[in-house]
Design a protein around this motif. Structure first.
Motif, PDB file in Angstrom:
ATOM      1  N   ASN A 151      -6.561   0.942  -9.372  1.00  0.00           N
ATOM      2  CA  ASN A 151      -7.122   0.557 -10.668  1.00  0.00           C
ATOM      3  C   ASN A 151      -7.916   1.708 -11.299  1.00  0.00           C
ATOM      4  N   ARG A 152      -7.402   2.259 -12.373  1.00  0.00           N
ATOM      5  CA  ARG A 152      -8.029   3.398 -13.058  1.00  0.00           C
ATOM      6  C   ARG A 152      -9.469   3.096 -13.502  1.00  0.00           C
ATOM      7  N   ASN A 153      -9.766   1.801 -13.805  1.00  0.00           N
ATOM      8  CA  ASN A 153     -11.102   1.439 -14.303  1.00  0.00           C
ATOM      9  C   ASN A 153     -12.113   1.134 -13.202  1.00  0.00           C
ATOM     10  N   CYS A 154     -11.670   1.112 -11.974  1.00  0.00           N
ATOM     11  CA  CYS A 154     -12.579   0.762 -10.877  1.00  0.00           C
ATOM     12  C   CYS A 154     -13.617   1.886 -10.707  1.00  0.00           C
ATOM     13  N   PRO A 155     -14.937   1.541 -10.704  1.00  0.00           N
ATOM     14  CA  PRO A 155     -15.963   2.587 -10.591  1.00  0.00           C
ATOM     15  C   PRO A 155     -15.770   3.451  -9.342  1.00  0.00           C
ATOM     16  N   TYR A 211     -10.198  -2.803  -6.566  1.00  0.00           N
ATOM     17  CA  TYR A 211      -9.760  -1.494  -6.075  1.00  0.00           C
ATOM     18  C   TYR A 211      -8.321  -1.226  -6.490  1.00  0.00           C
ATOM     19  N   SER A 212      -7.515  -2.303  -6.473  1.00  0.00           N
ATOM     20  CA  SER A 212      -6.101  -2.118  -6.845  1.00  0.00           C
ATOM     21  C   SER A 212      -5.523  -3.411  -7.412  1.00  0.00           C
ATOM     22  N   PHE A 213      -4.297  -3.303  -7.912  1.00  0.00           N
ATOM     23  CA  PHE A 213      -3.598  -4.468  -8.453  1.00  0.00           C
ATOM     24  C   PHE A 213      -2.407  -4.820  -7.566  1.00  0.00           C
ATOM     25  N   ASN A 214      -2.126  -6.110  -7.529  1.00  0.00           N
ATOM     26  CA  ASN A 214      -0.934  -6.634  -6.870  1.00  0.00           C
ATOM     27  C   ASN A 214       0.042  -7.073  -7.949  1.00  0.00           C
ATOM     28  N   ALA A 215       1.315  -7.104  -7.628  1.00  0.00           N
ATOM     29  CA  ALA A 215       2.299  -7.644  -8.572  1.00  0.00           C
ATOM     30  C   ALA A 215       3.324  -8.450  -7.778  1.00  0.00           C
ATOM     31  N   TYR A 216       3.780  -9.550  -8.367  1.00  0.00           N
ATOM     32  CA  TYR A 216       4.781 -10.372  -7.676  1.00  0.00           C
ATOM     33  C   TYR A 216       5.530 -11.232  -8.681  1.00  0.00           C
ATOM     34  N   SER A 217       6.686 -11.705  -8.247  1.00  0.00           N
ATOM     35  CA  SER A 217       7.448 -12.603  -9.114  1.00  0.00           C
ATOM     36  C   SER A 217       6.895 -14.014  -8.940  1.00  0.00           C
ATOM     37  N   ALA A 218       6.730 -14.707 -10.068  1.00  0.00           N
ATOM     38  CA  ALA A 218       6.140 -16.050 -10.016  1.00  0.00           C
ATOM     39  C   ALA A 218       7.017 -16.943  -9.139  1.00  0.00           C
ATOM     40  N   GLY A 219       6.369 -17.761  -8.337  1.00  0.00           N
ATOM     41  CA  GLY A 219       7.115 -18.726  -7.525  1.00  0.00           C
ATOM     42  C   GLY A 219       7.347 -18.270  -6.098  1.00  0.00           C
ATOM     43  N   ALA A 252       0.813  -1.234   0.000  1.00  0.00           N
ATOM     44  CA  ALA A 252       0.000   0.000   0.000  1.00  0.00           C
ATOM     45  C   ALA A 252       0.837   1.270   0.000  1.00  0.00           C
ATOM     46  N   VAL A 253       1.792   1.344  -0.909  1.00  0.00           N
ATOM     47  CA  VAL A 253       2.693   2.502  -0.928  1.00  0.00           C
ATOM     48  C   VAL A 253       2.699   3.223  -2.278  1.00  0.00           C
ATOM     49  N   LEU A 254       2.805   2.453  -3.382  1.00  0.00           N
ATOM     50  CA  LEU A 254       3.095   3.097  -4.671  1.00  0.00           C
ATOM     51  C   LEU A 254       1.990   4.050  -5.129  1.00  0.00           C
ATOM     52  N   MET A 255       0.733   3.796  -4.721  1.00  0.00           N
ATOM     53  CA  MET A 255      -0.358   4.695  -5.144  1.00  0.00           C
ATOM     54  C   MET A 255      -0.264   6.052  -4.452  1.00  0.00           C
ATOM     55  N   HIS A 256       0.631   6.157  -3.469  1.00  0.00           N
ATOM     56  CA  HIS A 256       0.801   7.423  -2.754  1.00  0.00           C
ATOM     57  C   HIS A 256       1.935   8.260  -3.335  1.00  0.00           C
ATOM     58  N   ILE A 257       2.527   7.782  -4.421  1.00  0.00           N
ATOM     59  CA  ILE A 257       3.714   8.459  -4.974  1.00  0.00           C
ATOM     60  C   ILE A 257       3.397   8.908  -6.400  1.00  0.00           C
ATOM     61  N   GLU A 258       3.870  10.101  -6.788  1.00  0.00           N
ATOM     62  CA  GLU A 258       3.589  10.612  -8.149  1.00  0.00           C
ATOM     63  C   GLU A 258       4.070   9.620  -9.200  1.00  0.00           C
ATOM     64  N   GLN A 259       3.318   9.560 -10.317  1.00  0.00           N
ATOM     65  CA  GLN A 259       3.606   8.587 -11.377  1.00  0.00           C
ATOM     66  C   GLN A 259       5.083   8.596 -11.816  1.00  0.00           C
ATOM     67  N   GLU A 260       5.627   9.808 -12.053  1.00  0.00           N
ATOM     68  CA  GLU A 260       7.028   9.888 -12.535  1.00  0.00           C
ATOM     69  C   GLU A 260       7.983   9.267 -11.521  1.00  0.00           C
ATOM     70  N   LYS A 261       7.683   9.516 -10.252  1.00  0.00           N
ATOM     71  CA  LYS A 261       8.558   8.969  -9.205  1.00  0.00           C
ATOM     72  C   LYS A 261       8.379   7.458  -9.076  1.00  0.00           C
ATOM     73  N   VAL A 262       7.156   6.971  -9.334  1.00  0.00           N
ATOM     74  CA  VAL A 262       6.936   5.516  -9.315  1.00  0.00           C
ATOM     75  C   VAL A 262       7.789   4.875 -10.416  1.00  0.00           C
ATOM     76  N   GLN A 269      -3.013   6.279 -10.783  1.00  0.00           N
ATOM     77  CA  GLN A 269      -3.867   5.102 -11.051  1.00  0.00           C
ATOM     78  C   GLN A 269      -3.417   4.499 -12.372  1.00  0.00           C
ATOM     79  N   GLN A 270      -3.611   3.193 -12.530  1.00  0.00           N
ATOM     80  CA  GLN A 270      -3.265   2.517 -13.789  1.00  0.00           C
ATOM     81  C   GLN A 270      -4.307   1.447 -14.112  1.00  0.00           C
ATOM     82  N   THR A 271      -4.295   1.016 -15.368  1.00  0.00           N
ATOM     83  CA  THR A 271      -5.032  -0.202 -15.732  1.00  0.00           C
ATOM     84  C   THR A 271      -4.074  -1.374 -15.517  1.00  0.00           C
ATOM     85  N   LEU A 272      -4.620  -2.591 -15.597  1.00  0.00           N
ATOM     86  CA  LEU A 272      -3.764  -3.777 -15.423  1.00  0.00           C
ATOM     87  C   LEU A 272      -2.643  -3.800 -16.469  1.00  0.00           C
TER      88      LEU A 272
END
Ligand SMILES: C[S@@+](CC[C@H](N)C(=O)[O-])C[C@H]1O[C@@H](n2cnc3c(N)ncnc32)[C@H](O)[C@@H]1O
Length: 301
Positions: free
Chosen positions: A198-202, A289-297, A163-173, A225-228
């Motif tokens: 998630n940019r598309n979330c109502p 509401y948001s997306f998660n990302a992780y390395s497989a495995g 729950a951190v990256l959505m609090h940082i400006e896009q360029e800085k992300v 905000q971003q799409t997947l």
């Protein structure tokens, strides 16, 4: 403490009270983002109340009552994993690491926690004293904006963030993710839970609209905000995919049709309606509401 991992820290930071601060701390202190999170940090989840308790009293209280729990991807984090070096981005007062250490028996030899908020890092140290999470690790707490990571190339075995990256400006992300790709060891692992709104979330669409209508009431802590597909491109462009065998971006399981508050007013029934949503697989990427990302495995299946 390994000199090679730490040379950037030694050159540009100085340590006092157990925290590394940039040598030009006045510059960071003048930044709006830092002032905001110093202010939020001093009262965040009311955990400041823990500092009013003595260590002896704190130790008698179940840590989760004080620090809160974690959910989402962390429920799938395996037990008993050991990593030489863990880096946590936006570690706050340590909630994620305390829970992973205690609940999952995650361990490491070196823990690097970076956060812009000094009050939160100080609280993390207070919790470390009380709850001794990552008991065998050397702690390196860094007060800085995370788009500059003062660690060596290829030095972190596991990079986590909650729950951190959505609090940082896009360029800085974008800059931050380039740093993640630089610092992550080839074949290393990462877990970013609840990280990309998630940019598309109502719920977000309505909130964006309300920010335009009531700019004076706008909540300025959410900055991108971003799409997947955009999250996938962000990670790809940063070069993170080259460091780990495969990466996964997926919707989290918190679905939001209506925001719980709009323009500072509570939206009646929003919570109940959101909880009752049972989206199909195809609808999940739109309602999450948001997306998660992780390395497989890195997670259990
Ligand atoms: C919603 S809190 C999450 C804290 C922690 N990860 C948790 O789950 O309890 C967001 C965190 O991001 C930190 N933060 C905000 N902007 C930052 C930046 N530019 N660099 C580093 N940390 C930042 C805040 O100080 C805060 O600790």
């Amino acid at each position: 403490m390994s000199i090679s991992i730490n040379s950037r820290l030694q050159e540009n930071f100085q340590q006092y009270d157990g925290i590394f601060f940039p040598k030009d701390y006045e510059l960071l202190s003048a930044a709006e983002q830092k002032q905001l999170w110093d202010k939020i940090g001093s009262i965040y989840y009311q955990t400041q109340k823990a500092e009013e308790l003595s260590q002896d009293v704190l130790k008698t209280i179940d840590y989760q009552q004080i620090t809160g729990k974690i959910g989402g991807l962390w429920n799938r984090f395996p037990h008993d994993r050991h990593f030489e070096t863990i880096l946590e981005i936006g570690c706050g007062y340590g909630r994620t690491s305390i829970n992973l250490s205690k609940e999952k028996n995650l361990s490491c030899a070196q823990y690097y926690g970076i956060d812009i908020s000094e009050p939160l890092l100080r609280r993390l140290l207070y919790f470390k004293q009380a709850y001794n999470f990552y008991p065998s690790a050397t702690f390196n707490l860094i007060c800085n904006s995370a788009e500059t990571l003062p660690l060596a190339d290829n030095s972190a075995d596991l990079i986590i963030s909650n729950a951190v990256l959505m609090h940082i400006e896009q360029e800085k992300v974008e800059a931050l993710l380039l740093e993640v790709a630089r610092v992550l060891k080839p074949g290393g692992a990462f877990v970013f839970n609840n990280s990309f709104h998630n940019r598309n979330c109502p719920g977000h669409i309505l909130r964006n609209l309300s920010r335009k209508v009531f700019p004076f009431r706008a909540n300025s802590i959410y900055l991108n905000q971003q799409t997947l597909e955009e999250v996938e491109s962000l990670l790809e462009n940063a070069g993170i995919a080259k460091k780990c065998s495969k990466l996964v971006v997926e919707p989290n399981s918190h679905y939001v049709l209506l925001p719980e508050e709009l323009g500072g007013f509570k939206v009646p029934l929003a919570n109940g309606i959101n909880r009752s949503l049972k989206p199909s697989t195809a609808q999940k990427a739109a309602l999450a509401y948001s997306f998660n990302a992780y390395s497989a495995g890195v997670l259990d299946a």
